[in-house]
Scaffold this active site. Structure first.
Site, PDB file in Angstrom:
ATOM      1  N   THR A 169       0.841  -1.199   0.000  1.00 57.55           N
ATOM      2  CA  THR A 169       0.000   0.000   0.000  1.00 57.55           C
ATOM      3  C   THR A 169       0.872   1.243   0.000  1.00 57.55           C
ATOM      4  O   THR A 169       1.971   1.216   0.538  1.00 57.55           O
ATOM      5  CB  THR A 169      -0.856  -0.055   1.275  1.00 57.55           C
ATOM      6  N   ARG A 197     -13.791  -7.693  -0.816  1.00 54.23           N
ATOM      7  CA  ARG A 197     -13.158  -7.365   0.474  1.00 54.23           C
ATOM      8  C   ARG A 197     -12.625  -5.928   0.435  1.00 54.23           C
ATOM      9  O   ARG A 197     -11.916  -5.536  -0.472  1.00 54.23           O
ATOM     10  CB  ARG A 197     -12.009  -8.336   0.743  1.00 54.23           C
ATOM     11  N   VAL A 198     -12.968  -5.161   1.444  1.00 59.79           N
ATOM     12  CA  VAL A 198     -12.426  -3.812   1.570  1.00 59.79           C
ATOM     13  C   VAL A 198     -11.642  -3.775   2.873  1.00 59.79           C
ATOM     14  O   VAL A 198     -12.147  -4.185   3.920  1.00 59.79           O
ATOM     15  CB  VAL A 198     -13.555  -2.756   1.582  1.00 59.79           C
ATOM     16  N   THR A 220      -0.559   1.520   6.882  1.00 56.21           N
ATOM     17  CA  THR A 220      -0.359   0.347   6.023  1.00 56.21           C
ATOM     18  C   THR A 220      -0.192  -0.873   6.919  1.00 56.21           C
ATOM     19  O   THR A 220       0.177  -0.749   8.089  1.00 56.21           O
ATOM     20  CB  THR A 220       0.881   0.519   5.113  1.00 56.21           C
TER      21      THR A 220
HETATM   22  N1  ASP Z   1      -3.748  -2.167   4.589  1.00 54.99           N
HETATM   23  C1  ASP Z   1      -3.889  -2.751   3.285  1.00 54.99           C
HETATM   24  C2  ASP Z   1      -5.092  -3.622   3.251  1.00 54.99           C
HETATM   25  O1  ASP Z   1      -5.275  -4.404   4.155  1.00 54.99           O
HETATM   26  C3  ASP Z   1      -2.713  -3.559   2.870  1.00 54.99           C
HETATM   27  C4  ASP Z   1      -1.383  -2.874   3.062  1.00 54.99           C
HETATM   28  O2  ASP Z   1      -1.251  -1.893   3.762  1.00 54.99           O
HETATM   29  O3  ASP Z   1      -0.422  -3.319   2.450  1.00 54.99           O
HETATM   30  O4  ASP Z   1      -5.833  -3.571   2.298  1.00 54.99           O
END
Ligand code: ASP
Length: 309
Positions: A169, A197-198, A220
């Site tokens: 992310t 999925r969110v 993240t």
């Molecule tokens: N937080 C993000 C999610 O779960 C993934 C990430 O930060 O890499 O969608």
């Protein structure tokens, strides 16, 4: 006062073969965002520019290069927030928009809503003339290969996902010379996620938050854990109680680890220009520009600096 930008490229066990690409990517995005601030433009403009640069860079899991869901499709989430007004806009599960952060900004500025999802977000994009791209062009050969390798996420590797597995992310936080803060976060989510999925990224208070009275945060890491502790707001609640940005981030990430066994990372900036980049995963690529110095790092306690040329 002096403007500051901080960006991240995701908190996870970044393999050595990706290390140079992600570090170069966050440094370039921080420079890009800072050049906007330098021109006297707003923190909001700066975080959008920085995140667009990261979305366009295929090494990151956002925009081009995003991870694929269980059906092998791209589903992108993004948020942007303006600390002056608490206005925010977000999109979730969009498929063929190259820069979801700019669509999120349009949701904020052109609709009475905070979040549009899936088909509705696409209909809105069409209504404002935002171009779409063929979904296939957003998928990299690297991601297709990784997706094939890890197809069994839902049944098999839930434990790995916390700290070791495919997160990339991206996000940015900034304060401009007027002391206004803003944040933006953009992601393809977690590889092999269920359709629809969110995660935390587009949800206010979890994937990001910005308030001129405390600061701006972009998060993240394991989305379901971040959601459970509303990580961005949790960090700012510590800042509001007078803790430093570094302590506030550490305490909140530690709480997330202790309470729900989740790992992740966060970047924070305050209206007075204090900033931090903190993580509990093995690595997180981050970069910041403060007083014409470019700071960056990847491993725990690594903090390198370069003069901005
Ligand atoms: N937080 C993000 C999610 O779960 C993934 C990430 O930060 O890499 O969608």
């Amino acid at each position: 006062m002096s403007a500051v930008i901080v960006v991240h490229g995701g908190a996870w066990a970044i393999p050595d073969e990706l290390a140079k690409g992600v570090v170069d990517g966050v440094k370039a995005a921080a420079r890009e965002g800072f050049s906007v601030l330098k021109k006297g433009e707003s923190a909001l403009d700066a975080v959008e520019a920085a995140v667009r640069a990261l979305e366009d860079n295929t090494v990151f899991n956002a925009g081009h290069g995003a991870t694929l869901n269980i059906d092998g499709e791209v589903e992108l989430d993004a948020i942007i927030m303006d600390g002056r007004t608490l206005d925010n806009g977000a999109v979730s599960s969009v498929k063929n928009i190259a820069n979801p952060v700019s669509l999120a900004r349009a949701v904020m500025e052109k609709t009475p809503h905070c979040l549009l999802t899936s088909r509705g977000a696409n209909l809105f994009a069409e209504s404002i003339g935002m171009p779409t791209v063929p979904t296939g062009t957003m998928v990299t050969a690297y991601e297709r290969k990784e997706w094939e390798k890890h197809k069994n996420y839902v049944t098999g590797v839930m434990e790995d996902i916390n700290s070791q597995w495919a997160h990339d992310t991206v996000g940015a936080v900034a304060v401009d010379s007027a002391g206004n803060v803003a944040c933006a976060t953009s992601t393809g989510g977690i590889r092999n996620k269920m359709v629809g999925r969110v995660g935390d990224s587009p949800l206010i208070g979890s994937g990001g938050y910005a308030d001129n009275s405390s600061g701006a945060v972009s998060c993240t890491g394991h989305g379901e854990s971040i959601l459970k502790v509303t990580l961005a707001r949790l960090i700012l609640s510590h800042v509001e109680q007078g803790k430093s940005v570094a302590d506030s981030s550490q305490l909140s990430l530690q709480y997330m680890r202790d309470r729900v066994h989740g790992a992740g990372g966060a970047i924070v900036v305050t209206p007075s220009g204090q900033w931090a980049a903190t993580f509990t995963t093995k690595r997180m690529a981050w970069a910041a520009v403060d007083h014409d110095v470019l700071w960056y790092g990847l491993d725990a306690s690594e903090r390198r600096e370069e003069q901005l040329s």
